[in-house]
Design a protein around this motif. Structure first.
Motif, mmCIF file in Angstrom:
data_model
loop_
_atom_site.group_PDB
_atom_site.id
_atom_site.type_symbol
_atom_site.label_atom_id
_atom_site.label_comp_id
_atom_site.label_asym_id
_atom_site.label_seq_id
_atom_site.Cartn_x
_atom_site.Cartn_y
_atom_site.Cartn_z
ATOM 1 N N UNK A 38 0.839 -1.195 0.000
ATOM 2 C CA UNK A 38 0.000 0.000 0.000
ATOM 3 C C UNK A 38 0.878 1.251 0.000
ATOM 4 N N UNK A 39 0.454 2.271 -0.732
ATOM 5 C CA UNK A 39 1.201 3.517 -0.684
ATOM 6 C C UNK A 39 0.690 4.388 0.466
ATOM 7 N N UNK A 40 1.379 5.477 0.720
ATOM 8 C CA UNK A 40 1.059 6.331 1.870
ATOM 9 C C UNK A 40 -0.349 6.917 1.788
ATOM 10 N N UNK A 41 -0.794 7.256 0.599
ATOM 11 C CA UNK A 41 -2.129 7.843 0.441
ATOM 12 C C UNK A 41 -3.217 6.843 0.843
ATOM 13 N N UNK A 42 -3.059 5.590 0.465
ATOM 14 C CA UNK A 42 -4.029 4.563 0.848
ATOM 15 C C UNK A 42 -4.027 4.354 2.356
ATOM 16 N N UNK A 43 -2.848 4.374 2.966
ATOM 17 C CA UNK A 43 -2.755 4.200 4.418
ATOM 18 C C UNK A 43 -3.436 5.350 5.156
ATOM 19 N N UNK A 44 -3.222 6.583 4.685
ATOM 20 C CA UNK A 44 -3.846 7.746 5.320
ATOM 21 C C UNK A 44 -5.360 7.686 5.168
ATOM 22 N N UNK A 45 -5.828 7.289 3.998
ATOM 23 C CA UNK A 45 -7.271 7.178 3.752
ATOM 24 C C UNK A 45 -7.903 6.124 4.667
ATOM 25 N N UNK A 46 -7.247 4.977 4.820
ATOM 26 C CA UNK A 46 -7.776 3.933 5.704
ATOM 27 C C UNK A 46 -7.758 4.400 7.155
ATOM 28 N N UNK A 47 -6.692 5.108 7.558
ATOM 29 C CA UNK A 47 -6.606 5.626 8.922
ATOM 30 C C UNK A 47 -7.738 6.615 9.192
ATOM 31 N N UNK A 48 -8.034 7.467 8.233
ATOM 32 C CA UNK A 48 -9.126 8.435 8.386
ATOM 33 C C UNK A 48 -10.469 7.723 8.540
ATOM 34 N N UNK A 49 -10.697 6.703 7.737
ATOM 35 C CA UNK A 49 -11.950 5.939 7.832
ATOM 36 C C UNK A 49 -12.069 5.239 9.181
ATOM 37 N N UNK A 50 -10.966 4.662 9.652
ATOM 38 C CA UNK A 50 -10.992 3.971 10.945
ATOM 39 C C UNK A 50 -11.254 4.951 12.092
ATOM 40 N N UNK A 51 -10.609 6.107 12.051
ATOM 41 C CA UNK A 51 -10.824 7.110 13.099
ATOM 42 C C UNK A 51 -12.268 7.599 13.087
ATOM 43 N N UNK A 52 -12.825 7.833 11.905
ATOM 44 C CA UNK A 52 -14.216 8.276 11.769
ATOM 45 C C UNK A 52 -15.172 7.201 12.302
ATOM 46 N N UNK A 53 -14.911 5.949 11.961
ATOM 47 C CA UNK A 53 -15.774 4.851 12.421
ATOM 48 C C UNK A 53 -15.693 4.686 13.933
ATOM 49 N N UNK A 54 -14.507 4.888 14.502
ATOM 50 C CA UNK A 54 -14.345 4.755 15.946
ATOM 51 C C UNK A 54 -15.074 5.867 16.695
ATOM 52 N N UNK A 55 -14.930 7.099 16.241
ATOM 53 C CA UNK A 55 -15.539 8.239 16.936
ATOM 54 C C UNK A 55 -17.051 8.317 16.745
ATOM 55 N N UNK A 56 -17.545 7.838 15.607
ATOM 56 C CA UNK A 56 -18.981 7.916 15.324
ATOM 57 C C UNK A 56 -19.707 6.597 15.541
ATOM 58 N N UNK A 57 -19.020 5.587 16.057
ATOM 59 C CA UNK A 57 -19.593 4.273 16.344
ATOM 60 C C UNK A 57 -20.266 3.665 15.113
ATOM 61 N N UNK A 58 -19.513 3.628 14.009
ATOM 62 C CA UNK A 58 -20.023 3.096 12.745
ATOM 63 C C UNK A 58 -19.518 1.665 12.537
ATOM 64 N N UNK A 59 -20.269 0.914 11.744
ATOM 65 C CA UNK A 59 -19.870 -0.445 11.393
ATOM 66 C C UNK A 59 -18.902 -0.382 10.211
ATOM 67 N N UNK A 60 -17.833 -1.161 10.298
ATOM 68 C CA UNK A 60 -16.839 -1.181 9.227
ATOM 69 C C UNK A 60 -16.650 -2.594 8.699
ATOM 70 N N UNK A 61 -16.220 -2.664 7.459
ATOM 71 C CA UNK A 61 -15.817 -3.928 6.857
ATOM 72 C C UNK A 61 -14.325 -3.813 6.581
ATOM 73 N N UNK A 62 -13.548 -4.663 7.213
ATOM 74 C CA UNK A 62 -12.093 -4.609 7.092
ATOM 75 C C UNK A 62 -11.617 -5.817 6.302
ATOM 76 N N UNK A 63 -10.836 -5.547 5.265
ATOM 77 C CA UNK A 63 -10.189 -6.595 4.496
ATOM 78 C C UNK A 63 -8.741 -6.659 4.968
ATOM 79 N N UNK A 64 -8.290 -7.859 5.320
ATOM 80 C CA UNK A 64 -6.922 -7.996 5.802
ATOM 81 C C UNK A 64 -6.285 -9.251 5.242
ATOM 82 N N UNK A 65 -4.980 -9.306 5.367
ATOM 83 C CA UNK A 65 -4.189 -10.409 4.821
ATOM 84 C C UNK A 65 -3.705 -11.286 5.967
ATOM 85 N N UNK A 66 -4.064 -12.560 5.948
ATOM 86 C CA UNK A 66 -3.620 -13.497 6.981
ATOM 87 C C UNK A 66 -3.586 -14.902 6.391
#
Length: 106
Positions: A38-66
């Motif tokens: 991931x490039x820096x812009x994608x990381x910043x965008x995901x961080x912004x979405x996560x912070x918004x979801x945390x503060x506004x108590x929103x449901x998120x769908x997270x895609x991760x690699x495992x």
């Protein structure tokens, strides 16, 4: 004189069970997926979405690699722990922040 070829039946009797297991493992490893970079812009965008979801108590769908595959999980974000590199979701789900490759606010 007619020659009847038995195909793979002829060769499977010569293979040891250990060889069969090693071949299966090689074929499994061929199906492994690679973690995207991931490039820096994608990381910043995901961080912004996560912070918004945390503060506004929103449901998120997270895609991760495992485990050499992409996985998705959906739920409410409880905590972002940057020091320990993890996200905590409801139902006691924990994901490494470095493994996250996509965030979608629902």
């Amino acid at each position: 004189m007619s020659l009847k070829d038995r195909g793979t039946k002829k060769w499977t009797s010569l293979m040891l069970p250990e060889h069969v297991e090693m071949l299966k493992e090689v074929f499994r490893q061929d199906e492994y997926k690679e973690k995207p970079i991931l490039d820096e812009q994608q990381k910043v965008e995901m961080d912004t979405m996560l912070q918004c979801a945390l503060h506004n108590d929103l449901t998120v769908e997270i895609t991760y690699f495992a485990d050499h595959d992409y996985k998705k999980v959906e739920g409410k974000l409880l905590m972002i722990d940057v020091l320990n590199n993890r996200l905590a979701l409801e139902d006691e789900i924990e994901i490494k922040i470095s493994d996250v490759i996509g965030v979608n606010v629902l």
